[in-house]
Design a protein around this motif. Sequence first.
Motif, PDB file in Angstrom:
ATOM      1  N   LYS A   1      23.115  25.159  38.956  1.00 17.64           N
ATOM      2  CA  LYS A   1      23.311  25.084  39.635  1.00 17.64           C
ATOM      3  C   LYS A   1      23.493  26.634  39.918  1.00 17.64           C
ATOM      4  O   LYS A   1      23.229  26.290  42.135  1.00 17.64           O
ATOM      5  CB  LYS A   1      25.194  24.947  39.489  1.00 17.64           C
ATOM      6  CG  LYS A   1      25.641  23.580  40.999  1.00 17.64           C
ATOM      7  CD  LYS A   1      26.825  23.357  40.321  1.00 17.64           C
ATOM      8  CE  LYS A   1      27.450  23.763  39.285  1.00 17.64           C
ATOM      9  NZ  LYS A   1      29.050  22.989  39.702  1.00 17.64           N
ATOM     10  N   PHE A   2      23.948  26.848  40.339  1.00 15.28           N
ATOM     11  CA  PHE A   2      23.951  28.742  40.531  1.00 15.28           C
ATOM     12  C   PHE A   2      22.788  29.568  40.024  1.00 15.28           C
ATOM     13  O   PHE A   2      22.923  31.027  41.043  1.00 15.28           O
ATOM     14  CB  PHE A   2      25.556  29.662  39.910  1.00 15.28           C
ATOM     15  CG  PHE A   2      26.863  28.993  39.838  1.00 15.28           C
ATOM     16  CD1 PHE A   2      27.742  28.781  41.243  1.00 15.28           C
ATOM     17  CD2 PHE A   2      27.353  27.543  39.007  1.00 15.28           C
ATOM     18  CE1 PHE A   2      28.338  28.725  41.283  1.00 15.28           C
ATOM     19  CE2 PHE A   2      28.442  27.522  39.400  1.00 15.28           C
ATOM     20  CZ  PHE A   2      29.126  27.770  40.231  1.00 15.28           C
ATOM     21  N   THR A   3      21.213  29.086  39.814  1.00 18.34           N
ATOM     22  CA  THR A   3      19.905  29.702  39.968  1.00 18.34           C
ATOM     23  C   THR A   3      19.402  28.698  41.006  1.00 18.34           C
ATOM     24  O   THR A   3      18.959  27.659  40.612  1.00 18.34           O
ATOM     25  CB  THR A   3      19.830  29.837  38.439  1.00 18.34           C
ATOM     26  OG1 THR A   3      20.841  30.388  37.547  1.00 18.34           O
ATOM     27  CG2 THR A   3      18.779  30.831  37.924  1.00 18.34           C
ATOM     28  N   LYS A   4      18.894  29.577  41.759  1.00 22.97           N
ATOM     29  CA  LYS A   4      17.596  28.878  42.293  1.00 22.97           C
ATOM     30  C   LYS A   4      16.249  29.837  42.565  1.00 22.97           C
ATOM     31  O   LYS A   4      16.061  31.141  42.134  1.00 22.97           O
ATOM     32  CB  LYS A   4      18.200  29.384  43.383  1.00 22.97           C
ATOM     33  CG  LYS A   4      19.288  28.002  44.219  1.00 22.97           C
ATOM     34  CD  LYS A   4      19.201  28.027  45.780  1.00 22.97           C
ATOM     35  CE  LYS A   4      20.366  26.818  45.650  1.00 22.97           C
ATOM     36  NZ  LYS A   4      20.700  26.643  47.163  1.00 22.97           N
ATOM     37  N   ALA A   5      15.054  29.322  42.063  1.00 19.57           N
ATOM     38  CA  ALA A   5      13.851  29.899  41.414  1.00 19.57           C
ATOM     39  C   ALA A   5      14.454  30.877  40.713  1.00 19.57           C
ATOM     40  O   ALA A   5      13.133  31.533  40.647  1.00 19.57           O
ATOM     41  CB  ALA A   5      13.401  29.862  42.789  1.00 19.57           C
ATOM     42  N   GLY A   6      14.218  30.623  39.661  1.00 20.04           N
ATOM     43  CA  GLY A   6      14.130  31.917  38.216  1.00 20.04           C
ATOM     44  C   GLY A   6      14.059  31.306  36.857  1.00 20.04           C
ATOM     45  O   GLY A   6      14.135  30.255  37.028  1.00 20.04           O
TER      46      GLY A   6
ATOM     47  N   ILE B   1      23.549  34.002  40.489  1.00 20.89           N
ATOM     48  CA  ILE B   1      24.455  34.709  41.330  1.00 20.89           C
ATOM     49  C   ILE B   1      25.087  36.217  40.510  1.00 20.89           C
ATOM     50  O   ILE B   1      25.752  36.596  41.151  1.00 20.89           O
ATOM     51  CB  ILE B   1      24.996  34.141  42.456  1.00 20.89           C
ATOM     52  CG1 ILE B   1      26.348  32.988  42.033  1.00 20.89           C
ATOM     53  CG2 ILE B   1      23.670  33.366  42.969  1.00 20.89           C
ATOM     54  CD1 ILE B   1      26.868  32.513  42.250  1.00 20.89           C
ATOM     55  N   GLY B   2      25.736  35.389  39.418  1.00 19.32           N
ATOM     56  CA  GLY B   2      26.776  36.443  38.433  1.00 19.32           C
ATOM     57  C   GLY B   2      27.815  36.255  38.905  1.00 19.32           C
ATOM     58  O   GLY B   2      28.153  35.860  40.373  1.00 19.32           O
ATOM     59  N   ILE B   3      28.457  37.534  38.181  1.00 17.04           N
ATOM     60  CA  ILE B   3      30.439  37.525  38.986  1.00 17.04           C
ATOM     61  C   ILE B   3      30.063  38.547  38.248  1.00 17.04           C
ATOM     62  O   ILE B   3      30.572  39.118  37.741  1.00 17.04           O
ATOM     63  CB  ILE B   3      30.235  36.147  37.675  1.00 17.04           C
ATOM     64  CG1 ILE B   3      30.187  34.854  37.504  1.00 17.04           C
ATOM     65  CG2 ILE B   3      32.017  36.328  38.092  1.00 17.04           C
ATOM     66  CD1 ILE B   3      30.552  34.406  36.571  1.00 17.04           C
ATOM     67  N   SER B   4      31.509  39.094  39.795  1.00 16.53           N
ATOM     68  CA  SER B   4      31.886  39.820  39.887  1.00 16.53           C
ATOM     69  C   SER B   4      32.796  40.528  38.183  1.00 16.53           C
ATOM     70  O   SER B   4      33.531  39.912  38.522  1.00 16.53           O
ATOM     71  CB  SER B   4      32.410  40.907  40.718  1.00 16.53           C
ATOM     72  OG  SER B   4      33.504  39.469  41.093  1.00 16.53           O
TER      73      SER B   4
ATOM     74  N   PHE C   1      26.861  40.544  39.186  1.00 12.82           N
ATOM     75  CA  PHE C   1      26.933  40.606  39.849  1.00 12.82           C
ATOM     76  C   PHE C   1      25.614  40.371  40.504  1.00 12.82           C
ATOM     77  O   PHE C   1      25.132  41.907  41.086  1.00 12.82           O
ATOM     78  CB  PHE C   1      27.922  41.299  40.755  1.00 12.82           C
ATOM     79  CG  PHE C   1      28.206  40.196  42.417  1.00 12.82           C
ATOM     80  CD1 PHE C   1      28.236  39.181  42.412  1.00 12.82           C
ATOM     81  CD2 PHE C   1      27.975  40.761  43.296  1.00 12.82           C
ATOM     82  CE1 PHE C   1      28.452  38.337  43.687  1.00 12.82           C
ATOM     83  CE2 PHE C   1      27.676  39.614  44.864  1.00 12.82           C
ATOM     84  CZ  PHE C   1      28.118  38.758  45.052  1.00 12.82           C
ATOM     85  N   GLY C   2      25.156  39.655  41.272  1.00 15.75           N
ATOM     86  CA  GLY C   2      23.552  39.462  41.723  1.00 15.75           C
ATOM     87  C   GLY C   2      22.663  40.082  41.015  1.00 15.75           C
ATOM     88  O   GLY C   2      21.082  39.704  40.543  1.00 15.75           O
TER      89      GLY C   2
END
Length: 581
Positions: free
Chosen positions: A200-205, A231-234, A283-284
């Motif tokens: 869900k939190f990854t696109k084209a990865g 997207i990772g988490i801070s 993050f990122g």
Amino acid sequence: MSTEEVATLTEQLQLARKEAGYYRKLAQECGERRLKESEELSSLIAQLRQTEMVLMQARDEADAANRAKSQFLATMSHELRTPLTAIIGYSQLMEQLVIAGDYRTVETDLHRIYAAGRHLLSLINTVLDLSRIEAGQLQFDAERVNVPYIVGTVTETIMPLIEQNHNTLEVICPAHIVTMYTDPLKVRQSLLNLLGNAAKFTKAGTIRLTVTQEQVDGVDWVSFAVADSGIGISADQISKLFKPFSQVDDSLNRRYDGSGLGLVLSQRLCQLLGGDITMESTFGVGSVFTMRLPAIAPTEPVLHIARPSPAERAPDEEVPVVSDNIVLVIDADPAVGSLIAHLIGPERACVIYAASGAEGIELAHDVLPELIFLNVLMPDRDGWQLLEALKTNPDLAHIPVVMISIDNQQQRGLALGVADFITKPIDQDAVASALRWLPAPTHTSGYILVVEGDHALAELYQRTLEGAGWRVVIARTGREALTAITTHPPAAIMLDLLLPDMDGVHLINTLRERPGRVECPTIIVISSDLSNADRAQVQGSTRQILRNGAHTFSELTKQLHCCLATHSSTGLKKQTEPPHG
């Protein structure tokens, strides 16, 4: 001045000195008392300030908890209303279309209603499971778990979500990894949650699932690491990750959908099984969630399933044909087993799977199947070596073996005692031809008794099972069930424990204690987890326990067929009329 006056003055001076000393001492005591009181007051003020700070912190935490719960309720309200809106809306639309005689979109609309209903059930189960875990009431059922097989089924299930965001899934799972003894449903649920979040939190990865095994202090552990490039988490948000009613970023859940409870539930389930979930994130850049479980769960299985003895049957019953054959598929690809099971059909045999050669040999010893499908290319052992092991074992040598390969090696197979040979891609005609090695079906009779107090649900079970070709009788109360079982023993019983006139556990105990007790497999359908006490009472009388709504009806019919297939003296009469007498 006279002597008397001097004496008087001297006496007055001494008295004044005494009074001065007294007042000086009194002043000193007052000063000390004042100092002590001042210190006590300062200490009291400090304590009051500390208490005030603690109270303010508690108030802030309570306010934060209330805000989190309010936000959670708002989110859950939205999450629950969305599928409900789809169910109600499409139902109304279908009603209008049917009245108008327009059936063009009925199939699509029904699928949308079904999908919305499954999603709604998943949300409700998540909240209920969390509440039961927090209350210490959620139990688990341990059984042998083949890790490569469960990883294969999970990846097969999650692939549509992986591909939806144009991601790539990489799976690293050694075929020789230890066989676990744990709750497969909870392992699967936790792994699906981790992979679902990564997708869900990854696109084209890239999403990578790595399964490893280690031994610590003589205890085997299995780790499932899910790494993504999302997207990772801070760092400041990581502490919120596994807290109930707290989400890392509410805007993310609105953007990506979801209640934010999946990770919390997964961690609680893993802790229930004696393990835990940890995570690392940048993050990122991406995240890595690691689910670490002991190979053997910390408690014994709650329910041991026993094979009942044959049931007595009325001599004048009609005798239809029902198979109790068992087919073993040894193939590392779970899709092959599913395909063969689909091609064979439940009326021909109950199909079981083994994802490795070692497990295949073990299962062959345990169940003694009537037919074995064996892939030549196995990850842990060459298929020809497995064939030799089967044929040199006196207990297994008589079982026909059908080899599966990408090229035709029929001459070699026939020389080694192979019954048949199938080349990939597998087609229906090849499987149908191989089934000639199955023994003739057993001639038995009977019916399925559905004990369900809810009229709509009872009718749904009846229509589903009759649609699969089985004979069904409905009992809406415990007394009706006792009458039906006494007058005409069924081949199997589907039982809801919540009946209007008696408890389902009491019904099972009554059947067990009656003279000339009827022996038949019982499948219990429950809406919540059984307590340990209830499980102990139904132990030995129950073939399977299913949670209401957790299985599709096609899965339910397959479970029922497999239970009947292993209960060799019981069968089903394929007609719809109720029993006479």
